[in-house]
Design an enzyme around this catalytic site. Structure first.
Site, short mmCIF file in Angstrom:
data_model
loop_
_atom_site.label_atom_id
_atom_site.label_comp_id
_atom_site.label_asym_id
_atom_site.label_seq_id
_atom_site.Cartn_x
_atom_site.Cartn_y
_atom_site.Cartn_z
N SER A 110 5.05 7.23 3.15
CA SER A 110 3.98 8.23 3.33
C SER A 110 2.75 7.61 3.98
CB SER A 110 3.61 8.87 1.99
OG SER A 110 3.30 7.88 1.02
N HIS A 124 0.82 -1.21 0.00
CA HIS A 124 0.00 0.00 0.00
C HIS A 124 0.86 1.26 0.00
CE1 HIS A 124 -4.35 -1.24 0.82
NE2 HIS A 124 -3.71 -2.35 0.54
N ASP A 125 2.01 1.21 0.64
CA ASP A 125 2.90 2.37 0.61
C ASP A 125 3.42 2.60 -0.80
OD1 ASP A 125 4.47 4.50 1.66
OD2 ASP A 125 6.21 3.19 1.68
N ASP A 135 7.90 5.45 -0.04
CA ASP A 135 8.44 6.60 0.68
C ASP A 135 7.92 6.73 2.10
OD1 ASP A 135 5.82 7.32 0.21
OD2 ASP A 135 6.29 9.31 -0.59
N THR A 187 -1.99 -23.35 4.22
CA THR A 187 -0.77 -23.08 5.00
C THR A 187 -0.69 -21.58 5.26
OG1 THR A 187 0.55 -22.93 2.97
CG2 THR A 187 0.46 -25.08 4.07
N VAL A 199 0.79 3.73 -3.77
CA VAL A 199 0.08 5.01 -3.72
C VAL A 199 0.98 6.16 -4.15
CG1 VAL A 199 -1.06 6.67 -2.21
CG2 VAL A 199 -1.59 4.24 -2.03
N THR A 233 -0.19 -15.83 -0.04
CA THR A 233 0.06 -17.12 0.59
C THR A 233 0.11 -16.98 2.11
OG1 THR A 233 1.49 -19.08 0.55
CG2 THR A 233 2.59 -16.96 0.56
N ASP A 276 -4.85 -17.90 2.59
CA ASP A 276 -4.50 -19.26 2.15
C ASP A 276 -5.12 -20.25 3.13
OD1 ASP A 276 -3.34 -21.71 1.65
OD2 ASP A 276 -1.28 -20.96 1.54
N GLY A 321 4.70 5.79 -4.22
CA GLY A 321 6.06 5.29 -4.23
C GLY A 321 6.47 4.82 -2.85
#
Length: 326
Positions: free
Chosen positions: A79, A69-70, A77, A249, A73, A193, A246, A75
């Site tokens: 944020s 997610h960093d 960085d 496992t 959005v 996984t 998963d 790069g």
């Protein structure tokens, strides 16, 4: 935990050549960037991740998702770590993110020994890397030297993150916009996984009948697996319930995810789409049958992801606290 994967000599040579080609386009990043300024930085991050994972096996999945997610959005960085009413972290699309305390613990440990030296962006990337190893996955070397972003806007979240009901074309477009290929898409989807998801992330695959009971509307799901999901998420408290990505496992980073797709047990619509489309099915089948191939390709694609939109030099800063700009 399963023991960590070790790359054989030919694979290592291939990976080193691949990484060298990447670094030519990002000259400000390098391996062992902190060798002279904070030689214990990577050790402290790895130790923090291992300690957190030993007490909470869900940590690796949370750290991987936080990293995705960093990077997607604005790069890679950090944020996503900045607190505030209109920051990325405040957006509903990021409401279920976790692992922040692990990043803060690692940052505090590093600051005590090497003040104002190691970026939060590097800590997030290293923590995600180490999370995979802690869950039994490959050991990956990544370059460091990222700087932290100086702004974070909630408005940037929704146009950039991938929804779990995206079509394959939408996913390909999203990855392409970050300089990532269709192979990277299939390989990095293997992050599923490990980790878990709230019911509302996949309940679009079901609908309620006239009696209020769930029924399947997504024919790509295995019937028994669909039944399990519906039973799990049918209660009034389903919004707070989580289901393992998963079902086989869930705490081990392996290639079981791809074998699940072959048996129509992908949790999200985006997972099932990889098996349903001819453009990606062959890759899924290859990775399902060869864990070593998955680990090698994961190492390559993870490094590419870690270099998306990185900030270096005066384009960023070294935050004193990961939750706020200096």
């Amino acid at each position: 935990m399963a023991s960590s994967y070790r790359i054989n000599c030919s694979t290592l040579l291939h990976l080193l050549m691949f990484l060298s080609s990447l670094l030519t386009s990002s000259a400000n990043l390098s391996f062992n960037f902190y060798a002279s300024s904070c030689s214990v930085a990577e050790f402290l991050v790895r130790n923090t991740v291992r300690s957190a994972t030993s007490s909470d096996p869900t940590i690796p999945g949370k750290l991987l998702r936080l990293f995705f997610h960093d990077c997607f959005v604005q790069g890679c960085d950090a944020s996503v770590l900045i607190q505030g009413n209109s920051t990325e972290k405040s957006d509903p699309g990021n409401a279920s993110l976790g692992g922040f305390s692990v990043i803060d613990t690692a940052k505090n440990a590093i600051e005590n020994l090497c003040p104002a030296t190691v970026s939060c962006a590097d800590i997030v990337a290293l923590a995600a890397r180490d999370a995979v190893e802690a869950a039994g996955g490959p050991v990956v070397e990544i370059p460091t030297g990222r700087r932290d972003g100086k702004e974070s806007m909630a408005a940037n979240v929704r146009p950039n993150i991938i929804d779990t009901d995206f079509t394959l074309d939408q996913m390909i477009d999203a990855f392409s916009s970050k300089g990532l290929s269709i192979q990277d898409l299939v390989v990095l989807s293997g992050a599923h996984t490990i980790g878990a998801s709230h019911c509302n992330a996949f309940n679009g695959r079901f609908q309620r009948d006239s009696k209020g009971n769930f029924e399947v509307i997504d024919a790509s799901l295995d019937n028994s697996y669909a039944e399990t999901l519906m039973n799990k998420c049918s209660s009034s408290e389903s919004s707070s319930l989580t289901v393992s990505n998963d079902p086989e496992t869930s705490a081990v980073f392996d290639n079981q995810y791809y074998r699940n797709l072959e048996t129509h047990k992908g949790l999200f619509q985006t997972d099932s789409a990889l098996m349903e489309d001819n453009r990606t099915r062959t890759m899924v089948e290859e990775l399902a049958s060869d864990e070593e191939s998955f680990f090698q390709r994961w190492s390559e694609s993870f490094v590419k992801l870690s270099m998306v939109g990185v900030r270096v030099g005066e384009d960023g800063e070294i935050r004193r606290s990961c939750s706020s700009v200096n």
